[in-house]
Design an enzyme around this catalytic site. Structure first.
Site, PDB file in Angstrom:
ATOM      1  N   THR A 212       0.933  -1.262  -0.006  1.00 53.48           N
ATOM      2  CA  THR A 212       0.022  -0.037  -0.078  1.00 53.48           C
ATOM      3  C   THR A 212       0.966   1.150  -0.143  1.00 53.48           C
ATOM      4  OG1 THR A 212      -1.832  -1.248   1.191  1.00 53.48           O
ATOM      5  CG2 THR A 212      -1.685   1.406   1.474  1.00 53.48           C
ATOM      6  N   GLY A 242     -10.516  -3.093   3.479  1.00 49.94           N
ATOM      7  CA  GLY A 242      -9.341  -3.054   4.621  1.00 49.94           C
ATOM      8  C   GLY A 242      -9.574  -1.734   5.387  1.00 49.94           C
TER       9      GLY A 242
HETATM   10  N1  ASP Z   1      -3.643  -2.277   4.863  1.00 55.38           N
HETATM   11  C1  ASP Z   1      -4.175  -2.676   3.500  1.00 55.38           C
HETATM   12  C2  ASP Z   1      -5.386  -3.420   3.566  1.00 55.38           C
HETATM   13  O1  ASP Z   1      -5.594  -4.309   4.623  1.00 55.38           O
HETATM   14  C3  ASP Z   1      -2.988  -3.544   2.883  1.00 55.38           C
HETATM   15  C4  ASP Z   1      -1.798  -3.024   2.737  1.00 55.38           C
HETATM   16  O2  ASP Z   1      -1.515  -2.191   3.575  1.00 55.38           O
HETATM   17  O3  ASP Z   1      -0.949  -3.401   1.995  1.00 55.38           O
HETATM   18  O4  ASP Z   1      -6.120  -3.516   2.663  1.00 55.38           O
END
Ligand code: ASP
Length: 349
Positions: A212, A242
């Protein structure tokens, strides 16, 4: 004798100053001077280890992180707003196939790419978010449009896409996010294919790089802003959303405390209200940004879900102090302060 005492005192002073600036370089926690502006970014936390990364791959990631942060830095240096710096910096990372956001978004269980994003203005506490979109090229722009051009905070799926079209945001064919050759296609599908029949919550996914992107900035007017953009987690299904578009979990900004962007296993970040928790510890318990971030990421988060709360945050406080805290082996990250000094990191060093 007096002379000797004086020399010893000077030496101790010099050594402690040196140590302080070393610490300052790692987490930019030099509390003695208020920065006029500063900016910090992440490109995801996860299983990023030097021994698994070629020099070429490392150089590619570093170059993109630098390109992105310099965009925001230049905006801030020219007196632009922290919101503009956050949005434009994230656009660079969203347009790159290297990260799990925009163009490089991971694949869902059904082989699609679904994006979530959010942004928050620390001055007004206004916020915007979008979830589950499939055709909006830059989801962070949509999140900002939701914040500024709608009476709502979060729009999702078809409705969010309809709003994006009405706002004249760039719409692309879903193939833009999945085209072979134009992206880290094999990296992104490999995990998805392998896990097609497996549970979402398996160690393979747990071990994979999340990717992300996020940014937090302080502008010369003392305004903080933060934003986060993601393709979510590999193999997600049933319209899973998420933490990234959840204000307080994936993103938070408040001029009185700090601006935060999270990355990691979203379910745990939602349950821990991670971004807001850091701000709350500063506001109600008078912790510094560094103390609050450490407490949440190293202590509170891992306890949720019996150690499954993995990930990290980047954050900046109202004085421009920056923190990059993570409990994973690595996190793509970079900082720039008004001095023009740049720090880029990937591993736990
Ligand atoms: N936090 C993000 C999610 O759970 C994933 C990530 O941070 O890469 O969708």
């Amino acid at each position: 004798m007096k002379k000797l005492v004086l020399i010893v005192a000077i030496l101790i002073g010099v050594i402690s100053c040196k140590n302080e600036s070393k610490l300052g370089t790692k987490n930019n926690q030099n509390n003695s001077k208020k920065a006029n502006f500063s900016i910090v970014i992440h490109g995801g936390a996860g299983y990023i280890k030097k021994e698994n990364t070629s020099a070429e791959k490392e150089a590619t990631y570093r170059a993109k992180l630098e390109e992105a942060i310099r965009v925001g830095y230049t905006i801030l240096k020219n007196g632009g707003s922290s919101l503009d710096a956050v949005e434009k910096t994230l656009n660079v990372l969203e347009d790159s196939p290297l990260f799990n956001a925009g163009r490089g978004a991971v694949f869902t269980y059904s082989g699609e790419n679904e994006h979530d994003a959010s942004i928050m203005d620390g001055k007004t506490l206004n916020a915007g978010a979008s979830a589950g979109t499939k055709v909006v090229k830059n989801p962070i722009n949509l999140a900002r449009a939701v914040m500024e051009k709608s009476p709502h905070v979060m729009l999702s799926q078809n409705g969010a896409e309809e709003f994006a079209k009405e706002q004249g945001l760039e719409i692309v064919d879903p193939s833009y996010f999945s085209e072979k050759g134009k992206s880290n296609y094999s990296d992104r599908t490999k995990t998805s294919e392998k896990n097609k029949t497996a549970s979402f919550y398996n160690t393979e996914i747990n071990d994979s790089k999340f990717g992300t992107v996020g940014c937090a900035a302080l502008d010369i007017n003392g305004n903080l802003a933060a934003g986060t953009s993601t393709g979510g987690m590999t193999n997600k299904r049933w319209g899973r959303i998420g933490d990234s578009p959840i204000i307080g979990a994936g993103t938070y900004a408040n001029n009185n405390t700090c601006a935060v962007s999270s990355t990691g296993w979203g379910e745990y970040f939602i349950r821990g209200m991670v971004a807001y928790d850091i701000s709350a510890l500063m506001e109600y318990k008078n912790l510094t940004l560094k103390e609050a971030s450490k407490k949440v990421i190293q202590d509170k988060l891992p306890k949720i879900g019996d150690g499954a709360g993995v990930g990290g945050i980047i954050a900046i406080d109202k004085n421009g102090n920056m923190v990059m805290e993570f409990n994973t082996p690595g996190m793509f990250r970079a900082t720039m302060s008004d001095s023009g000094d740049i720090y880029i990191g990937m591993y736990n060093d």
